[in-house]
Design a protein around this motif. Structure first.
Motif, PDB file in Angstrom:
ATOM      1  N   ARG A  35      73.309 108.221  27.714  1.00 30.24           N
ATOM      2  CA  ARG A  35      74.436 109.071  27.297  1.00 30.24           C
ATOM      3  C   ARG A  35      75.562 108.986  28.318  1.00 30.24           C
ATOM      4  O   ARG A  35      76.742 108.966  27.972  1.00 30.24           O
ATOM      5  CB  ARG A  35      73.958 110.517  27.132  1.00 30.24           C
ATOM      6  N   GLU A  39      79.523 107.999  27.860  1.00 30.44           N
ATOM      7  CA  GLU A  39      80.615 108.845  28.358  1.00 30.44           C
ATOM      8  C   GLU A  39      81.520 108.067  29.307  1.00 30.44           C
ATOM      9  O   GLU A  39      82.747 108.230  29.275  1.00 30.44           O
ATOM     10  CB  GLU A  39      80.055 110.090  29.046  1.00 30.44           C
ATOM     11  N   LEU A 122      82.271 113.977  35.787  1.00 32.05           N
ATOM     12  CA  LEU A 122      81.394 114.538  34.761  1.00 32.05           C
ATOM     13  C   LEU A 122      79.973 114.336  35.245  1.00 32.05           C
ATOM     14  O   LEU A 122      79.587 113.229  35.615  1.00 32.05           O
ATOM     15  CB  LEU A 122      81.596 113.845  33.409  1.00 32.05           C
ATOM     16  N   VAL A 124      76.110 114.380  34.181  1.00 27.59           N
ATOM     17  CA  VAL A 124      75.239 114.322  33.011  1.00 27.59           C
ATOM     18  C   VAL A 124      73.805 114.532  33.483  1.00 27.59           C
ATOM     19  O   VAL A 124      73.332 113.829  34.378  1.00 27.59           O
ATOM     20  CB  VAL A 124      75.374 112.968  32.276  1.00 27.59           C
ATOM     21  N   THR A 127      67.813 117.812  30.070  1.00 26.16           N
ATOM     22  CA  THR A 127      67.332 119.191  30.131  1.00 26.16           C
ATOM     23  C   THR A 127      65.855 119.274  30.457  1.00 26.16           C
ATOM     24  O   THR A 127      65.352 120.340  30.753  1.00 26.16           O
ATOM     25  CB  THR A 127      67.612 119.932  28.816  1.00 26.16           C
ATOM     26  N   SER A 142      68.645 120.919  35.737  1.00 25.09           N
ATOM     27  CA  SER A 142      69.825 121.123  34.880  1.00 25.09           C
ATOM     28  C   SER A 142      70.412 122.522  35.070  1.00 25.09           C
ATOM     29  O   SER A 142      71.634 122.676  35.124  1.00 25.09           O
ATOM     30  CB  SER A 142      69.480 120.865  33.413  1.00 25.09           C
ATOM     31  N   ALA A 152      82.654 119.393  35.228  1.00 25.06           N
ATOM     32  CA  ALA A 152      82.020 119.568  33.923  1.00 25.06           C
ATOM     33  C   ALA A 152      80.600 119.003  33.964  1.00 25.06           C
ATOM     34  O   ALA A 152      80.341 117.997  34.625  1.00 25.06           O
ATOM     35  CB  ALA A 152      82.834 118.852  32.853  1.00 25.06           C
ATOM     36  N   LEU A 154      77.330 117.933  31.409  1.00 27.22           N
ATOM     37  CA  LEU A 154      76.831 117.660  30.062  1.00 27.22           C
ATOM     38  C   LEU A 154      75.309 117.642  30.132  1.00 27.22           C
ATOM     39  O   LEU A 154      74.728 116.818  30.843  1.00 27.22           O
ATOM     40  CB  LEU A 154      77.357 116.310  29.564  1.00 27.22           C
ATOM     41  N   VAL A 156      71.893 116.925  28.341  1.00 24.87           N
ATOM     42  CA  VAL A 156      71.376 116.121  27.238  1.00 24.87           C
ATOM     43  C   VAL A 156      69.980 116.623  26.885  1.00 24.87           C
ATOM     44  O   VAL A 156      69.080 116.592  27.730  1.00 24.87           O
ATOM     45  CB  VAL A 156      71.320 114.629  27.630  1.00 24.87           C
TER      46      VAL A 156
END
Length: 185
Positions: A35, A39, A122, A124, A127, A142, A152, A154, A156
């Motif tokens: 992912r 991104e 970002l 990433v 979870t 996470s 930020a 993200l 996943v």
């Protein structure tokens, strides 16, 4: 703050956006890694893959005499593990974005947050398992990242296939026979 120990591929320039992702080789971290590649492509960013490591016994064990060789061996093992994870994730083909692999001494959450320090970065993260016992015994990376990252984040979720795999493992552990009707659905 974590200490950056090794960079597999070089490349941080001022003003360049980064997508930072943790990698351990677990199915969840590989899903997050793929992912993160997507991104990075969309954002025109560099991909930084982070593997956190600690010496046996944690940081207190790394303060005694004669630990230089142990720390060097741990650092080398972490860099090798990072290379294995990248090979597993991408094989001979690279992801098509600028890639930096970084082994960082520290806990996973802190290593990721320290690496993703820019406001344009970002982060990433996968979870991980949602099993109650695992959440109780192992702190959530996470959750740490969501609470402490200056950029930020993200998160996943695990693949639905991961839940099915865990179900099969539980079935095997408890020696529960497979119902043939389940194979047709």
């Amino acid at each position: 703050m974590g200490r950056v120990d090794a960079v597999v591929d070089e490349g941080e320039e001022p003003g360049v956006r980064r997508v930072v992702v943790g990698a351990t080789g677990s199915p969840g971290s590989l899903a997050a890694l793929h992912r993160a590649v997507a991104e990075a492509r969309v954002r025109g960013a560099e991909l930084w893959v982070v593997l956190a490591w600690q010496p046996p016994g944690g940081d207190l064990a790394g303060r005694g005499q004669g630990t230089t060789q142990v720390l060097a061996a741990c650092r080398t093992a972490a860099v090798e593990r990072l290379r294995e994870v990248l090979d597993t994730a991408f094989g001979a083909a690279r992801p098509g974005v600028p890639l930096a692999g970084v082994a960082v001494r520290g806990t996973p959450g802190a290593a990721l947050v320290d690496t993703a320090h820019g406001p344009d970065d970002l982060l990433v993260v996968g979870t991980g398992s949602r099993a109650p016992l695992r959440r109780l015994l192992r702190p959530s990376v996470s959750r740490y990242c969501l609470a402490h990252a200056p950029c930020a984040v993200l998160a996943v979720p695990p693949s639905p296939l991961q839940a099915e795999l865990e179900s099969v493992h539980r079935r095997n552990l408890w020696r529960i026979p497979l119902d043939p009707r389940e194979l047709t659905t």
